[in-house]
Scaffold this active site. Structure first.
Site, PDB file in Angstrom:
ATOM      1  N   HIS A  86       1.604   4.147  -3.172  1.00 15.78           N
ATOM      2  CA  HIS A  86       1.397   5.937  -2.958  1.00 15.78           C
ATOM      3  C   HIS A  86       2.699   6.540  -3.657  1.00 15.78           C
ATOM      4  CE1 HIS A  86      -2.028   6.367   0.005  1.00 15.78           C
ATOM      5  NE2 HIS A  86      -1.913   5.615   0.933  1.00 15.78           N
TER       6      HIS A  86
ATOM      7  N   HIS B 140       0.555  -1.692   0.114  1.00 14.57           N
ATOM      8  CA  HIS B 140      -0.031   0.007   0.263  1.00 14.57           C
ATOM      9  C   HIS B 140       1.230   1.716  -0.576  1.00 14.57           C
ATOM     10  CE1 HIS B 140      -3.236   2.403   1.218  1.00 14.57           C
ATOM     11  NE2 HIS B 140      -2.336   3.380   1.926  1.00 14.57           N
ATOM     12  N   GLU B 141       1.931   1.228   0.889  1.00 16.99           N
ATOM     13  CA  GLU B 141       2.096   2.562   1.064  1.00 16.99           C
ATOM     14  C   GLU B 141       3.614   2.375   0.062  1.00 16.99           C
ATOM     15  OE1 GLU B 141       2.115   4.706   3.207  1.00 16.99           O
ATOM     16  OE2 GLU B 141       1.223   3.222   4.573  1.00 16.99           O
TER      17      GLU B 141
HETATM   18 ZN   LIG Z   1      -3.104   5.332   2.519  1.00 20.06          ZN
END
Ligand SMILES: [Zn+2]
Length: 193
Positions: free
Chosen positions: A132, A128-129
């Site tokens: 980003h 998830h990170e």
């Molecule tokens: Zn996030």
């Protein structure tokens, strides 16, 4: 006498011309070929030497991205070499720089223990990170099938694979070297509870 003077002037003029010539050549030198054409696949290097305890999650998160998008690849930087993505372990909440990170650019991922303490899956957090960094914002609340729904999908969600729309958005950001032309957002997105 006159002849000597004329020769003297001619000699000086020639010397000036010879002095200027190399500088003129340098000014008209062609641009390096590398600046003209972007590679089809963008390689971004990451340094996880300060992310102790997260090695397996990072490796799995990286593998998930590398197997699901074609035109950007994440590779571990050789020790001591420059990396676009600095991954560090912290005691706080996970957070990351919103990209798309450019080749030669700079981004950070903070893998925060707080989310693990809350029960969230470490590989999903890492993927998830990194999402980003690759230019994806949060999509909270959202289903477990979305990687960027993050913690909103609940602690039972262990999905670390971006869905088709998320894959397409990253592919678009890095298509034909597009990331080099899109400004990196640069905000830190904090994934607190
Ligand atoms: Zn996030």
């Amino acid at each position: 006498m006159v002849h000597y003077i004329r020769l003297g002037i001619a000699g000086t003029a020639a010397a000036v011309a010879m002095t200027l010539a190399p500088a003129a050549n340098a000014l008209s030198a062609p641009e390096p070929a590398a600046a003209k054409k972007a590679s089809a696949v963008v390689t971004l290097r990451y340094d996880d030497s300060r992310a102790g305890g997260w090695e397996a999650a990072i490796a799995a998160g990286v593998a998930s991205w590398n197997s699901n998008v074609d035109n950007v690849k994440l590779v571990e930087a050789a020790p001591g070499t420059r990396a676009e993505i600095q991954i560090v372990a912290t005691s706080g909440w996970p957070q990351a720089t919103l990209g798309p990170v450019r080749p030669g650019g700079r981004a950070q991922v903070q893998l925060g223990q707080q989310a693990v303490t809350d029960g969230h899956d470490k590989t999903r957090i890492a993927a998830h990170e990194l999402g980003h960094n690759l230019g994806l914002p949060d999509t909270k609340p959202g289903p477990c099938s979305q990687l960027m729904s993050g913690s909103s999908a609940g602690t039972s969600c262990k999905n670390a694979v971006p869905d088709a729309a998320e894959q397409a958005r990253v592919e678009s950001a890095y298509r034909n070297g597009a990331a080099a032309r899109i400004p990196t957002d640069g905000r830190m997105l904090v994934d607190a509870r």
